[in-house]
Design an enzyme around this catalytic site. Structure first.
Site, short mmCIF file in Angstrom:
data_model
loop_
_atom_site.label_atom_id
_atom_site.label_comp_id
_atom_site.label_asym_id
_atom_site.label_seq_id
_atom_site.Cartn_x
_atom_site.Cartn_y
_atom_site.Cartn_z
N TYR A 83 0.44 -0.96 0.17
CA TYR A 83 -0.16 -0.36 0.03
C TYR A 83 0.55 0.90 -0.01
O TYR A 83 2.03 1.52 0.61
CB TYR A 83 -0.35 -0.01 1.37
N GLU A 129 -5.73 -0.41 8.81
CA GLU A 129 -5.70 -0.36 10.01
C GLU A 129 -4.43 0.93 10.60
O GLU A 129 -3.70 1.04 10.87
CB GLU A 129 -5.03 -1.87 11.07
N ASN A 187 -10.49 0.45 -2.66
CA ASN A 187 -10.29 -0.03 -1.75
C ASN A 187 -11.17 -1.66 -1.07
O ASN A 187 -11.59 -0.28 -0.59
CB ASN A 187 -8.40 -0.22 -0.97
N GLU A 188 -11.12 -1.83 -1.68
CA GLU A 188 -12.67 -2.92 -0.84
C GLU A 188 -13.76 -2.02 -0.59
O GLU A 188 -14.28 -1.65 0.34
CB GLU A 188 -12.34 -2.74 0.89
N GLU A 268 -6.09 -10.73 -1.00
CA GLU A 268 -5.94 -10.33 0.91
C GLU A 268 -6.44 -11.84 1.50
O GLU A 268 -7.31 -11.78 1.43
CB GLU A 268 -6.45 -9.49 1.72
N TYR A 333 0.75 -9.26 13.24
CA TYR A 333 -0.98 -9.80 12.83
C TYR A 333 -0.06 -10.95 12.70
O TYR A 333 -1.18 -12.21 12.16
CB TYR A 333 -0.14 -8.98 11.31
#
Ligand SMILES: *[C@@H]1O[C@H](CO)[C@@H](O)[C@H](O)[C@H]1NC(C)=O
Ligand SMILES: *[C@@H]1O[C@H](CO)[C@@H](O)[C@H](O)[C@H]1NC(C)=O
Ligand SMILES: *[C@@H]1O[C@H](CO)[C@@H](O)[C@H](O)[C@H]1NC(C)=O
Ligand SMILES: *[C@@H]1O[C@H](CO)[C@@H](O)[C@H](O)[C@H]1NC(C)=O
Ligand SMILES: *[C@@H]1O[C@H](CO)[C@@H](O)[C@H](O)[C@H]1NC(C)=O
Ligand SMILES: *[C@@H]1O[C@H](CO)[C@@H](O)[C@H](O)[C@H]1NC(C)=O
Length: 655
Positions: A83, A129, A187-188, A268, A333
């Protein structure tokens, strides 16, 4: 012997890198396209399938980019997905930074040198996030802006940013001899309420105008028809995202609904999951990750592992979910590489699966970097935050009848001090309240220099205070990170609505924008006044503390990475040698240690640790200290009555 081994290892690696560079950085123009007949990508005419991993360069110190990318390459991946956070590069309108840790061009060059192609996700919105999903907070200068829509002011800002960024990216396109094979738009978007097709059409035209007609542009959405409805649009190749344990057939059926032909792509595939302060650390088993990865590779799908390494939300960069729950400093993560880049069982499990389909590069995997426990460092108290106001508030106070937000005060991150006085005598406990839940996100309250309580968004909107008319009331308000997902991403910070005392609205505010990072890095904070009264037991005034430690030069190969632990400290922010490591909050959990990369440490001078403790330092009853350890703790039992209800891997649940 061990050190020798490591040295030998790194020499071999260097050799390998040189060979790789020779083979890959030639920059000959290539072709990369979608094949709708054979349902695949085509790279230089050949069928091509990518197995990619996400690395956010903004979460990893630049000196470690090469190590992480090489580890990814050695696991058998052939692509990296990243990103670009807009707010990381344009902190004020028109002021850009692409240097040092922000040098995305260098990151792309490294990927190419190592032999990885790149899947670029330049936003403008990225979720991730990351504070406000990557959108710059200054967009909120227009109070009623509709982000991620055709709102004219939003579009103007996007056009200018993309007019700067995309021409920089163009030479890195595969067609132009660079590593970038595909570029994601937005994005989404199908998860966002606005469902503004004109916005997506505008972005498509904008990307095409800067990048040309040839590059593959794509979208990513949840693997369900409801997401694809507003997320996919003609001209952008629709891909999906879903996690381990999903029904792979059903998930790709959803993609097929939007793209009847062409390559299957999971953009993803969640190797782990995110954390929130106050909820248990997320862990996902290697076995289920390997199983679903295998299923996807078996049907010939292209996969991106999100994350391959999560890294760290240094400074103030963490985002938050809605209802308000901030993400911690670590973005580990539970990924195949830990926050610190360490190889894990999951790394090797993934490599084993990939081996069944593709040849794994020969040669050594870069070893896990050694960690060093520098031990305990004594801390002494410096000024309280309010004693240091003149140093911290460079622009001086702003006065207004009602409170102003961070953005109105021209501050994006960190802390702002709001000061007023009690309008009446409060001889009995009187409720000081934010009736509209407008403390964003936490306020450390004192009356006449005595800490009296904490207000917290969604959790504590009222505390009782006592005092005489004219007593000074201070609220130090912390921005704990902007919401990065859902319909409330326009997340104003500070006191965003009025405070009341009893039935009266408090007025006559004096507000101090605080440049804490500058003061810390320039060493401007002074010592505490010796006349300070001892703090009350439960809470003390927000204050700075400082300690230093020397790294012995008698031990070879130092400095090494380490973790800082703040036993018995409550909540605050920590800097080392002026570098803002992030927030600590061991009393809430689950994160207990903060990653300290070696590159911020020095062997030439004492290393300076500065702590801003907001609640209570363990120094009132004697000496206090912080500790440097070689072992991370990210999974402590959480101390919160706040339940973050969610199932894994389903972003719906974050809405
Ligand atoms: C740009 O970002 C780098 C890396 O974070 C930082 O070191 C540098 O100070 C920044 N430059 C400016 C002018 O803010
Ligand atoms: C997975 O989804 C497919 C297609 O919807 C369905 O036919 C199949 O029964 C599902 N498998 C399982 C194990 O639920
Ligand atoms: C404030 O004090 C009143 C009266 O003592 C008490 O009833 C109330 O519960 C207190 N409220 C809070 C939030 O502590
Ligand atoms: C505070 O209340 C006043 C008077 O009702 C109102 O005009 C003002 O907009 C409010 N300010 C905030 C920040 O809510
Ligand atoms: C730590 O601070 C001292 C002065 O307080 C300074 O001399 C030293 O250079 C600093 N250390 C580093 C690594 O910047
Ligand atoms: C935290 O993780 C470690 C290492 O995986 C494990 O041994 C420990 O039991 C975990 N602790 C908690 C509280 O889950």
């Amino acid at each position: 012997g061990f050190i020798m081994f490591v040295r030998l290892g790194s020499m071999l690696l260097l050799l390998l890198l040189l060979l790789l560079q020779f083979g890959h950085s030639l920059g000959a123009p290539g072709s990369f396209s979608l094949d709708y007949q054979k349902d695949c990508f085509r790279k230089d005419g050949e069928e091509f399938r990518y197995i990619s991993g996400s690395i956010h360069y903004s979460r990893i110190p630049r000196v470690y980019w090469k190590d992480r990318l090489l580890k990814m390459y050695m696991a058998g991946l052939n692509a990296v997905q990243t990103y670009i956070p807009w707010n990381y590069h344009e902190d004020f309108p028109g002021r850009y930074n692409f240097s040092g840790d922000r040098d995305v061009e260098y990151f792309l060059q490294l990927a190419q040198d190592i032999g990885l192609v790149v899947i670029l996700r330049p936003g403008p919105y990225i979720c991730a996030e990351w504070d406000m999903g990557g959108l710059p907070a200054w967009l909120l200068n227009k109070k009623d802006i509709v982000l991620r829509s055709s709102d004219q002011d939003y579009i103007t800002a996007v056009d200018e940013w993309m007019g700067k960024l995309l021409p920089m990216m163009k030479p890195f396109l595969y067609q132009n001899g660079g590593p970038i094979i595909t570029v994601q738009v937005e994005n989404e978007y199908g998860s966002y309420f606005a469902c503004d097709y004109n916005y997506m059409r505008h972005l498509t035209k904008l990307f095409r105008s800067h990048l040309g007609e040839e590059v593959v542009l794509f979208t990513t959405d949840g693997a369900g028809l409801s997401f694809l409805k507003c997320g996919s649009i003609q001209g952008l190749y629709a891909t999906v995202d879903f996690g381990p344990g999903s029904n792979v057939t059903a998930a790709f059926d959803a993609q097929r609904h939007a793209e009847p032909r062409g390559p299957l792509v999971n953009s993803e595939f969640y190797t782990g999951w995110l954390d929130h302060w106050g909820s248990a650390h997320s862990v996902v088993s290697s076995a289920i990750v390997a199983k679903t990865l295998n299923e996807m590779l078996a049907v010939g799908a292209n996969v991106n592992l999100y994350m391959f390494i999560g890294g760290t939300n240094f400074g103030y960069w963490n985002g938050a979910n809605d209802p308000y729950g901030a993400q911690p400093t670590s973005y580990d993560y539970d990924a195949p590489l830990t926050e610190a880049g360490d190889l894990t069982e999951k790394y090797f499990a993934i490599q084993e699966v990939i081996k069944m389909y593709h040849k794994i590069p020969a040669g050594p995997i870069p070893p896990t970097t050694p960690k060093y426990a520098y031990g305990t460092v004594g801390m002494k108290k410096l000024q309280t935050l309010s004693d240091a106001l003149e140093t911290l508030s460079l622009s001086g106070p702003v006065k207004s009848k009602y409170p102003q937000t961070f953005i109105e005060l021209n501050q994006a991150f960190g802390y702002v001090l709001y000061r007023t006085t009690l309008p009446v005598n409060c001889n009995t406990p009187t409720p000081l309240s934010s009736p509209l839940n407008g403390v964003h996100d936490r306020a450390y309250v004192s009356v006449d220099g005595v800490a009296v309580g904490i207000l917290e968004r969604n959790k504590v909107i009222t505390i009782n205070v006592t005092g005489k008319a004219g007593s000074q009331v201070d609220l130090l308000v912390e921005n704990m990170g902007r919401i990065n997902y859902g319909k409330n991403i326009n997340d104003f910070k500070g006191l965003v609505s009025n405070m009341t005392l009893g039935k009266d609205t408090l007025t006559g505010w004096t507000m101090y924008s605080l440049s804490i990072d500058d003061a810390v890095s320039q060493g401007l904070l002074g010592e505490t006044k010796p006349t300070d009264p001892p703090p009350p037991p439960a809470l003390s005034l927000p204050a700075f503390y400082k300690g230093s430690f020397i790294i012995p030069d008698s031990i070879p190969d130092l400095p090494q990475d380490t973790y800082i632990k703040l036993p018995k400290w409550k909540k605050g922010q920590v800097w080392i040698n002026g570098f803002n490591l992030g927030r600590y909050w061991p009393t809430r959990g689950p994160q207990v240690t903060l990653f300290v990369p070696a590159n911020i440490l020095s062997t030439a001078a004492p290393n300076n640790v500065t702590v801003l403790e907001l609640e209570e330092a363990p120094c009132s009853s004697g000496p206090c200290s912080v500790e440097f350890t070689a072992t991370p703790i990210l999974n402590a039992t959480v101390q919160s009555d706040y339940k973050w209800e969610r199932r894994l891997f389903i972003k719906d649940d974050l809405l």
